[in-house]
Design an enzyme around this catalytic site. Structure first.
Site, PDB file in Angstrom:
ATOM      1  N   HIS A 292       9.754  48.458 -53.013  1.00 29.65           N
ATOM      2  CA  HIS A 292       8.437  48.478 -52.365  1.00 29.65           C
ATOM      3  C   HIS A 292       7.477  47.409 -52.861  1.00 29.65           C
ATOM      4  CE1 HIS A 292       6.115  51.238 -55.380  1.00 29.65           C
ATOM      5  NE2 HIS A 292       7.050  50.555 -56.004  1.00 29.65           N
ATOM      6  N   HIS A 293       7.799  46.709 -53.944  1.00 29.91           N
ATOM      7  CA  HIS A 293       6.955  45.584 -54.381  1.00 29.91           C
ATOM      8  C   HIS A 293       7.357  44.265 -53.735  1.00 29.91           C
ATOM      9  CE1 HIS A 293       4.769  47.935 -57.221  1.00 29.91           C
ATOM     10  NE2 HIS A 293       5.785  48.145 -58.032  1.00 29.91           N
ATOM     11  N   ALA A 294       8.565  44.187 -53.187  1.00 31.54           N
ATOM     12  CA  ALA A 294       9.058  42.926 -52.633  1.00 31.54           C
ATOM     13  C   ALA A 294       8.244  42.550 -51.402  1.00 31.54           C
ATOM     14  CB  ALA A 294      10.541  43.039 -52.295  1.00 31.54           C
TER      15      ALA A 294
ATOM     16  N   ASN B 247       2.701  47.257 -52.639  1.00 28.89           N
ATOM     17  CA  ASN B 247       2.049  46.088 -52.046  1.00 28.89           C
ATOM     18  C   ASN B 247       2.918  45.410 -50.999  1.00 28.89           C
ATOM     19  OD1 ASN B 247       3.430  45.524 -54.709  1.00 28.89           O
ATOM     20  ND2 ASN B 247       3.282  43.436 -53.930  1.00 28.89           N
TER      21      ASN B 247
END
Length: 825
Positions: free
Chosen positions: A270-272, A352
């Protein structure tokens, strides 16, 4: 943990693959190809992701991946009208409708505890039960591990370690849950799927790491560490497996093969972001899957998602592909349409990358519960910045479809998360009415995770899963994200999977939600009521209200009341500002006593307005005036300064925690700058030219940051200021920068009062560091409330005692003859 069988790709995936893309089979246990020699510096002058694409272009795209077996529709029989029998037993129905199963089993009534022991295969044979839950897992994803050179350093294991998924597998297998579920085979995601969210350059950079030598990757370790990553030659394959696993899990649910599922995958995603790998994440597994579902099963408006690529940043226009889903050979049945998708991210870190992927997309609702802001050391909690704040809600058509619930403190419990679900998550989810729900299930908010420092129990996660399971006709998939305490991850995932297979969620005993959680949810509701009706009715446009008569903001009424009251009670005068912007922002909020320029001691009192308690009608927002009141503790400070002593007073009240400029949208950064400008204006035009020998700076609530602006920016404070008092709630105290050169003086002459529950008190070992940055921090008793208003009232005696020590002699009013007597303050 046997490897899955290798089969052909499903038709839905094959349609995405270009006929020009070479494919080949791969054997799981085959040795890896010989690594490439390290690149020559003269040819490849840069390091890390910037170099790998050159080598990767010499190799064909690796499209070898395993896929699911041919799809077989599950048995859908269900009970007869007399199927449920008395004490929780149920009747088995065969093909003839008389209770005989397809394998000759002739029992008519079976107790539930006996049926629980049957495997999924046995249940299908007997024509019994509903569609099972599913899970996906592959031991090949454990190949993503730190390089041996990093392991040899003797440091603790990396938080994102293979044991995270192995622990979940062992826990659910030991509990017998795997026999009650359908296993969905894991495959690698292909390039066309990844490009639904990520750029081709990002795909090539990640893919190319698989062609680097281990010695070369060791030289890049520092570069990857700055991105919060580690990379080995198998990392790219594992990243494709994780993404493909989530896709296949959701495909199985969409097709009806399973009713819900849990994707036990790593690395997380989910940060990629579209162009960047970061935060242990390479590809955004959930975002790619959501786009994939919309492409494969969406309606006419999903055509722009097929073969598209994502934007390079949240603020740029997304470059989506324009080819229709039909052009890719996709024939979607109406009953399988997936128009709207809810992504719920309960990982303690803000997702993000997921938010950026759907920044302007109204068909994907992104809701995130996470920590946000600075920790006790003043460091931004990962990923930092303002992207996880509640004001970041999307743009264009997607405005309002990103909902952030940013918890500002550590230690949030089950009660806080359940409260957020009840007040924000579920009402908005019901109003959105999704066709599919995907959970970015990070367990770093679990109790025992030292990285997240939250206190959510397995039962808490189970209840959140249970609430989400009623949405989208039960089409729910949990995809593993973070969580770095292996035991806590296994326990939490186990509890969630119990709910998915149909067990009741574990008993959960809740205390009241914390003030931090209730305040956060209240702020989120206030902000999002303009987008979601369930968050409350938004105020009508003032221009519309003016047609009915004169419109007077309540802030103007309160300022007029305070100006009138303090003049008649304390003789304070309303002062106009010489600067137009300050007059526009703080009109009627600066009051002074007549002796500010010739007093012995001057108090500069910067404080919140007070606490306005209102009762109103939920339907119309009409306030019940007779039940509305203003609680103003600041009058006690004025009474102490003016009546108990002969101090001069400069009184500044702020209408809200963040002041707002008239007729402009609230902007915290601008408001902070205005607070600083106001504080320095008061110092330059009143305090610095006053004959007062002693100045006391007194800040309460948001006034504390204005106080710090004076200390940090005016050198005269060391000569004239004798005491600095700050009273705060649970918000972080303002930090005094080391460059100011007054930290030792401030520590000696300050009193910073924080409630007993403030996060700053959690680590006593850092008390000395806190004293340097924040001043002389004192912990109030446990009975004191966390709001500055109540804390000010409870701590006034301590403040008076502190000031007496700093002012050895003051003039006081004592006897009835009017004579002044010198005494200690």
């Amino acid at each position: 943990m046997d490897p899955e069988p290798l089969t052909q790709a499903p038709a839905s995936v094959s349609s995405l693959i270009s006929s020009e893309t070479p494919t080949q089979a791969i054997v799981v246990d085959a040795p890896l190809p010989a690594p490439f020699p390290p690149p020559a510096p003269s040819i490849y002058p840069t390091h890390g992701f910037a170099t790998v694409h050159t080598l990767s272009q010499q190799k064909p795209h690796p499209e070898p991946y395993t896929s699911v077996p041919p799809y077989v529709p599950p048995a859908q029989t269900g009970p007869t009208p007399s199927g449920v029998v008395g004490d929780g037993r149920f009747r088995v129905v065969g093909e003839d409708g008389k209770g005989a199963g397809t394998d000759g089993w002739t029992g008519a009534v079976v107790k539930e505890d006996e049926a629980q022991r049957w495997t999924v295969a046995e249940l299908k044979k007997k024509g019994l039960g509903r569609v099972p839950s599913g899970f996906c897992y592959s031991s090949r994803m454990t190949l993503h591990a730190p390089l041996q050179a990093e392991v040899d350093k003797g440091e603790p294991p990396h938080p994102e370690q293979p044991a995270r998924i192995m622990g979940i597998w062992k826990a659910i297998d030991a509990a017998g849950l795997t026999s009650r579920m359908e296993r969905v085979a894991v495959r690698e995601a292909v390039k066309q799927e990844i490009l639904l969210v990520h750029s081709e350059g990002h795909w090539e950079r990640v893919r190319g790491t698989g062609f680097q030598t281990i010695p070369y990757l060791n030289t890049c370790a520092e570069y990857f560490d700055r991105l919060s990553l580690y990379v080995n030659p198998d990392s790219a394959i594992c990243a494709r497996l994780a993404c493909g696993g989530v896709i296949e899990m959701c495909r199985a649910v969409a097709e009806g093969q399973v009713r819900n599922g849990f994707a036990i995958v790593r690395p997380p995603g989910h940060h990629a972001e579209p162009e960047d790998a970061m935060g242990f994440c390479f590809f955004n597994n959930v975002a790619v899957t959501a786009r994939w579902l919309r492409t494969m099963y969406g309606g006419d408006d999903a055509e722009t998602q097929a073969n598209g690529s994502a934007s390079t940043s949240g603020g740029e226009e997304k470059g989506k592909g324009k080819e229709k889903a039909g052009a890719a050979g996709l024939q979607v049945e109406k009953e399988k349409k997936i128009e709207k998708i809810l992504i719920l991210d309960w990982d303690v870190h803000h997702g993000n990358g997921t938010q950026k992927a759907f920044w302007d997309d109204p068909n994907v609702l992104f809701i995130s519960l996470h920590r946000h802001g600075k920790d006790s050391d003043g460091h931004e909690f990962y990923p930092g910045g303002t992207y996880g704040s509640l004001e970041m809600c999307g743009e264009g058509a997607g405005e309002g479809f990103s909902v952030n619930i940013p918890f500002p403190h550590v230690g949030m419990t089950d009660a806080d998360y359940i409260y957020a679900f009840q007040q924000v998550v579920m009402p908005i989810a019901y109003e959105f009415d999704p066709d599919f729900v995907i959970v970015s299930a990070g367990y770093d908010a679990a109790d025992g995770d030292t990285l997240g420092k939250m206190k959510v129990s397995p039962a808490g996660f189970a209840h959140m899963t249970h609430m989400l399971s009623v949405l989208a006709n039960g089409k729910l998939v949990l995809a593993l994200e973070g969580g770095y305490n292996v035991a806590a991850v296994a326990r939490s995932a186990h509890a969630c999977i119990e709910v998915l297979v149909g067990d009741e969620p574990r008993h959960l005993k809740l205390n009241p939600a914390s003030p931090s959680a209730t305040n956060t949810c209240h702020d989120v509701k206030l902000f999002h009521k303009r987008y979601w009706k369930c968050m409350g009715e938004a105020l009508e446009n003032p221009n519309t209200l003016m047609d009915a008569g004169k419109v007077v903001p309540i802030s103007e009424i309160l300022k007029a009341h305070r100006t009138y009251e303090l003049y008649h009670q304390f003789g304070l005068y309303n002062i106009e500002f010489a600067q137009e912007d300050l007059e526009s922002t703080y009109k009627d909020q600066l009051l002074c006593s007549e002796n500010v320029y010739d007093c012995e001691t001057l108090v500069i009192f910067l404080h919140d307005l007070g606490s306005l308690k209102a009762s109103f009608s939920a339907a119309t927002l009409d306030v019940h005036v007779e039940k509305t009141m203003l609680i103003d503790t600041s009058s006690q400070v004025l009474n102490w300064a003016l009546k108990e002593n002969d101090f001069g007073i400069v009184d500044v009240n702020f209408l809200a925690h963040f002041t707002t400029t008239k007729d402009e949208v609230p902007d915290p950064a601008r408001d902070k700058a205005m607070e600083k400008k106001l504080a320095l204006y008061i110092w330059d035009n009143i305090a610095s030219i006053s004959s007062a020998k002693n100045i006391i700076l007194f800040g309460s609530g948001c006034g504390a940051s204005a106080l710090m602006a004076i200390v940090q920016n005016r050198a005269q404070v060391k000569e004239k200021v004798k005491a600095c008092v700050s009273v705060l709630g649970l918000e972080p105290p303002p930090e005094l920068e080391a460059s100011s050169g007054v930290r030792p003086w401030y520590k000696e002459n300050s009193l910073v009062l924080l409630p007993a529950t403030h996060p700053l008190h959690e680590d006593a070992r850092k008390a000395g560091k806190h004293q340097k940055k924040y001043g002389n921090v004192h912990r109030m008793t446990a009975e004191d409330e966390g709001r500055p208003l109540h804390l000010l009232q409870a701590s006034l005696a301590q403040i008076k005692k502190f000031v007496r020590k700093k002012l050895p002699k003051i003039v006081t009013k004592v006897d009835g003859d009017g004579d002044e007597e010198m005494s200690e303050a």
